[in-house]
Design an enzyme around this catalytic site. Structure first.
Site, PDB file in Angstrom:
ATOM      1  N   HIS A 104     -35.827 -64.780  12.857  1.00 26.52           N
ATOM      2  CA  HIS A 104     -36.522 -63.717  13.436  1.00 26.52           C
ATOM      3  C   HIS A 104     -37.574 -64.030  12.561  1.00 26.52           C
ATOM      4  CE1 HIS A 104     -37.016 -58.868  14.002  1.00 26.52           C
ATOM      5  NE2 HIS A 104     -38.131 -59.553  13.326  1.00 26.52           N
ATOM      6  N   HIS A 146     -41.650 -64.380  14.125  1.00 30.39           N
ATOM      7  CA  HIS A 146     -42.990 -64.060  15.249  1.00 30.39           C
ATOM      8  C   HIS A 146     -43.806 -65.475  14.840  1.00 30.39           C
ATOM      9  CE1 HIS A 146     -41.806 -60.109  16.044  1.00 30.39           C
ATOM     10  NE2 HIS A 146     -41.057 -60.391  15.095  1.00 30.39           N
ATOM     11  N   ASP A 163     -46.820 -64.976  16.262  1.00 25.66           N
ATOM     12  CA  ASP A 163     -48.074 -64.456  15.838  1.00 25.66           C
ATOM     13  C   ASP A 163     -47.941 -64.495  14.740  1.00 25.66           C
ATOM     14  OD1 ASP A 163     -46.562 -62.980  17.314  1.00 25.66           O
ATOM     15  OD2 ASP A 163     -47.876 -61.453  17.705  1.00 25.66           O
ATOM     16  N   HIS A 186     -35.696 -54.644  17.257  1.00 27.43           N
ATOM     17  CA  HIS A 186     -36.577 -54.569  15.911  1.00 27.43           C
ATOM     18  C   HIS A 186     -35.367 -52.934  16.383  1.00 27.43           C
ATOM     19  CE1 HIS A 186     -38.282 -57.677  15.825  1.00 27.43           C
ATOM     20  NE2 HIS A 186     -39.210 -57.513  14.862  1.00 27.43           N
ATOM     21  N   GLU A 211     -36.597 -50.313  10.525  1.00 28.39           N
ATOM     22  CA  GLU A 211     -37.083 -50.277  10.150  1.00 28.39           C
ATOM     23  C   GLU A 211     -38.098 -49.494   9.367  1.00 28.39           C
ATOM     24  OE1 GLU A 211     -40.694 -54.460   9.692  1.00 28.39           O
ATOM     25  OE2 GLU A 211     -40.131 -53.602  11.343  1.00 28.39           O
ATOM     26  N   ASP A 237     -39.416 -63.719   9.067  1.00 21.07           N
ATOM     27  CA  ASP A 237     -40.502 -62.273   9.674  1.00 21.07           C
ATOM     28  C   ASP A 237     -41.106 -62.745  10.206  1.00 21.07           C
ATOM     29  OD1 ASP A 237     -40.310 -60.090  11.733  1.00 21.07           O
ATOM     30  OD2 ASP A 237     -40.626 -58.808  10.072  1.00 21.07           O
TER      31      ASP A 237
END
Length: 365
Positions: free
Chosen positions: A25, A27, A29, A210, A213, A291
């Site tokens: 997991h 990202h 960006d 997702h 959360e 993350d």
């Protein structure tokens, strides 16, 4: 394999860095280098909120606790502002994979939404191709295995998710290994994107979402029962619904846990309040991930260290979780089995090598 770590072997960041790891997991960006953002902004004539690494870190709340998930997501406006060209996407993907390989991440799943990189006229196919090429070059140089997960975005219309799902199907077996649903969770239910996930499932593409959360267990339930998610991103609030928790456990649905990020977004008040240890002790298949390496100011090594120091997981627990990461990878079964054999052998060798090292003895003053 059930890992039994040497009882006298201390848990150190050096040991955790030496072990083979996954990051399922992560990202794109949210995992750039600060220096790269500054250099790309200068090349592209993009105005940033700061012109130094320290100033930029503060502007994007790097490593800081935010008011909410939505507040946390504001930082992506900065990174996305310089990720609108093919060269920038290539560089970001390449550097991310190289940085992961440097801490012995052997398998990396990079996720992002091509729909967020079109402001300067790029085609979605160009966005995908640029990232895949960056990851391919990093693999040639470091040996790290990589795959791309395309993200639909909750707060963008479901039609865009469908276009992204079609793109994922077209790139199946060409570097794209899965589909995800990301973005602001509250007020944007997963079931609105069901059609896109039906296309994904009909074409036998892996999927995650997702959930749990910034919203309760109902979000997790929708991800599983409406979207057919094979894994759950975060799942922090799963503990609030014991029946659903048992369903997730019984069906071995892995959780992509990102401990420090969960504190930063306010999903949990502190690391020692995180449900990770409860989930693990109860028998759920949990994985530990970053993350966003930049915005959360972390690495897999750091997350494992904090899971030991702040959450109370032992070395034996951590090695089991590391292996769970490889078991949960979106890889073909035979390839996964081969990788698991290699990883199990390497963990054994690494633990044995560290056990043979002379231990530092503190001398009396």
């Amino acid at each position: 394999m059930d890992w039994v770590a040497p009882p006298a072997l201390p848990v150190t960041e050096e040991l955790l860095r030496a072990l083979p790891k996954t990051d399922l997991h992560c990202h794109l960006d949210g995992s750039m280098r600060l220096r790269t953002i500054l250099e790309l902004a200068e090349q592209q004539k993009v105005h940033l909120p700061a012109d130094t690494e320290d100033g930029l870190a503060k502007a994007i709340h790097m490593g800081e606790v935010c008011k909410s998930l939505e507040d946390y997501l504001v930082a992506f406006d900065v990174t996305l502002s310089v990720l609108q060209t093919a060269d920038a996407l290539y560089r970001a993907a390449y550097e991310l994979a190289v940085d992961a390989a440097a801490e012995n991440v052997r398998y990396l799943e990079v996720r992002y939404s091509p729909a967020l990189h079109l402001k300067q006229g790029l085609k979605m196919t160009t966005v995908i191709d640029s990232v895949l090429e960056g990851l391919r070059v990093a693999k040639r140089e470091t040996g790290i295995k990589c795959g791309v997960i395309v993200c639909g975005i909750r707060h963008i219309n479901p039609q865009t998710s469908m276009r992204l799902a079609e793109l994922s199907v077209a790139y199946k077996n060409r570097g794209v290994i899965g589909f995800d649903l990301a973005g602001a969770e509250a007020d944007f239910p997963a079931k609105d994107h069901k059609e896109a996930f039906q296309l994904i499932l009909r074409n036998n593409v892996n999927c995650t979402a997702h959930a749990g959360e910034a919203f309760g267990p109902e979000s997790i339930s929708q991800a599983i029962h409406y979207l057919g998610a094979h894994r759950i991103g975060h799942g922090t609030r799963l503990r609030e619904d014991g029946d659903l928790l048992n369903y997730v456990n019984d069906h071995r649905i892995p959780l992509e846990v990102c401990p420090t990020s969960n504190v930063q977004t306010g999903a949990v008040p502190s690391l020692d309040a995180h449900p990770l240890k409860f989930y693990f002790d109860y028998g759920l298949r949990v994985t530990i991930n970053t993350d966003n390496r930049l915005i959360t100011d972390t690495s897999v090594t750091k997350e494992l260290w904090l899971a030991h120091k702040e959450i109370g997981l032992s070395l034996e627990d951590l090695t089991t979780i590391i292996v769970s990461g490889f078991k949960s990878a979106f890889l073909p079964s035979r390839e996964k089995q081969d990788l698991l054999r290699q990883v199990n052998a390497e963990i054994t060798r690494t633990l044995a090598a560290f056990e043979k090292r002379p231990q530092m003895v503190k001398q009396p003053a």
